[in-house]
Design an enzyme around this catalytic site. Sequence first.
Site, PDB file in Angstrom:
ATOM      1  N   HIS A 196       9.018   3.665  -4.256  1.00 46.26           N
ATOM      2  CA  HIS A 196       9.252   3.390  -2.839  1.00 46.26           C
ATOM      3  C   HIS A 196      10.498   4.134  -2.388  1.00 46.26           C
ATOM      4  CE1 HIS A 196       7.455  -0.183  -4.774  1.00 46.26           C
ATOM      5  NE2 HIS A 196       6.593  -0.056  -3.795  1.00 46.26           N
TER       6      HIS A 196
ATOM      7  N   LYS B 282       3.729  -6.001 -10.378  1.00 44.17           N
ATOM      8  CA  LYS B 282       4.815  -5.062 -10.639  1.00 44.17           C
ATOM      9  C   LYS B 282       6.139  -5.759 -10.301  1.00 44.17           C
ATOM     10  CE  LYS B 282       3.299  -1.447  -8.107  1.00 44.17           C
ATOM     11  NZ  LYS B 282       2.312  -2.207  -7.312  1.00 44.17           N
TER      12      LYS B 282
ATOM     13  N   HIS C 171       0.310   3.550  -2.527  1.00 40.13           N
ATOM     14  CA  HIS C 171       0.276   4.022  -3.920  1.00 40.13           C
ATOM     15  C   HIS C 171      -1.121   4.462  -4.337  1.00 40.13           C
ATOM     16  CE1 HIS C 171       4.227   2.377  -4.042  1.00 40.13           C
ATOM     17  NE2 HIS C 171       3.813   1.128  -3.894  1.00 40.13           N
TER      18      HIS C 171
ATOM     19  N   SER D  73       0.847  -1.190   0.000  1.00 37.24           N
ATOM     20  CA  SER D  73       0.000   0.000   0.000  1.00 37.24           C
ATOM     21  C   SER D  73       0.886   1.244   0.000  1.00 37.24           C
ATOM     22  CB  SER D  73      -0.929  -0.023   1.210  1.00 37.24           C
ATOM     23  OG  SER D  73      -1.859  -1.075   1.027  1.00 37.24           O
TER      24      SER D  73
END
Lengths: 329, 195
Positions: free
Chosen positions: A217, A104, A56, A54
């Site tokens: 990130h 991803k 994003h 989480s």
Amino acid sequence: MKKIMNQPKDVLNDMLEGFCYTHEDLVSRINDTGVICRKFVDQGKVALVSGGGSGHEPSHAGYVGQGMLSAAVCGEVFTSPTPDQILEAIKQADQGAGVLLIVKNYTGDIMNFEMAQELAEMEGISVEHIVVNDDISLEPRQKSDRRGVAGTVFVHKILGAAAENGATLSQLKNMGNDIVTHMATLGVSLLPATVPEVGKPGFDLAEDELEFGIGIHGEPGYRREQLKPSKGIAQELVSQLKSELQWEKGEHIAVLVNGLGATPLMEQFIFMNDVQSMLQEEALVVDYKKVGNYMTAIDMAGVSLTILRLADADWKTYLQHPVQTPAPF
Amino acid sequence: MLTVENTTTWLVTFTDKITQQTAYLSELDQAIGDGDHGSNMARGTTAMKAKLENTAFTSVSELFKVAAMTLISTVGGASGPLYGSAFLAMSKQAEASTEDVPAIIKAGLEGIQKRGKAERGEKTMVDVWAAALDALDTNTLTHHTIEEAVHETKHIQATKGRAAYLADRSVGHLDPGAVSTGYLFEAMLEGDIIQ
Ligand SMILES: Nc1ncnc2c1ncn2[C@@H]1O[C@H](COP(=O)(O)OP(=O)(O)OP(=O)(O)O)[C@@H](O)[C@H]1O
Ligand SMILES: [Mg+2]
């Protein structure tokens, strides 16, 4: 750290509760999991499941709904979700035609989704996965290590429409892989993000500095520079994308300017304006364009630019296909 | 030889070490990863400890399996499937024999490598698992050999996992997964598993 929250460890749960309350007409949460499912049921169609850490938002749960994802698996902040939860999502999403996982390219995500795929196959569900690795940041140098970033939402949108249109699991897998090879994204960061449980920014960037190629990130980018006008940033990103995608004059493309979380729309539109004049110079035909927060990095300041070459005429139609999802698309 | 008792103690001690060093592990991960290794491992091992303390196991194999499934479903990140795959493989091996501890560790290492595809020398937890296995095989597993193996990761350039994004800038930092694996083997030493 200054955030609207309760306990850092409750961030995921509290967010998902608020999200599902707000969008209760479209989605629901499987109890005690980070799995968000759509209420709309499309029997006999292939289901798309995506997810990841989480932080994003609105990705990926915001794209669960008619015409896009059947389910999203939300892990802890910046941490891959676990195989048992991904399995739950697969089981809930499957409508008999199989499930395509859109992953991803991060070590954690790949391993957790692959484990879930193996578990689902043992239960007799057909599952395939595709890996999105659109970030062309010059670090990492190895193409296989490239990260999955904002272009992932184009994959959700195109494959979502194709799935609704009745495409088979193998067709969707091939289409997904094809999209990924025609797409590239590059980002720039002005300020780092702060993970709630960590409590301090993920990296340092001086007041007058920006960094090209930082990941969603906070993975290190390829160059730090003095802060420069929007035009200069657009120039760097467009020229890097050009050398990667090798487009030709007159080609049709889709463009996404994506805010990383703390950059206001005002700045995103300013940036899009500079991008568009460069694309015009390149004589590209922009068939589809979006500006906004699609794949954020908590409170990172900056933007990313995604360009997709519309190599297949269907992709444009699918991108324009109306959807009913919590986050507008 | 592994028994239900000493294996429980081993994994509970491991959990306590992780809990004590959560902030340190995350700090290490912040330098060359994304800063979540401590919280990932703390979340997972705490859940594992609770499960172990509340279940009556009839075999070591069953114990490892429950530990594996708990870690797989609670850790997240890369380390969840890696430790989980290790313990699953160890569960399988323990079904065959609980006498041969090195064989069980070897199975664990193979489980990790099957999942993560890392070889020794890529600056991951594999480096410490492999070194510990070597030491077990030669009866030389000590705090010193563990510490040495962990420390060795400092000089390596990462080619797997998040730290690989940093390329040569990963040199000079300990690998967080190697450090947590170090705690696993220290916990083993502190139990009465190997004489
Ligand atoms: N392919 C691999 N093989 C073996 N060990 C690995 C591999 N990739 C990463 N690791 C180990 O995992 C550790 C990092 O685990 P961590 O819990 O921080 O997950 P992560 O990489 O941050 O996952 P995510 O990106 O989902 O958050 C590294 O320090 C390394 O020891
Ligand atoms: Mg990490």
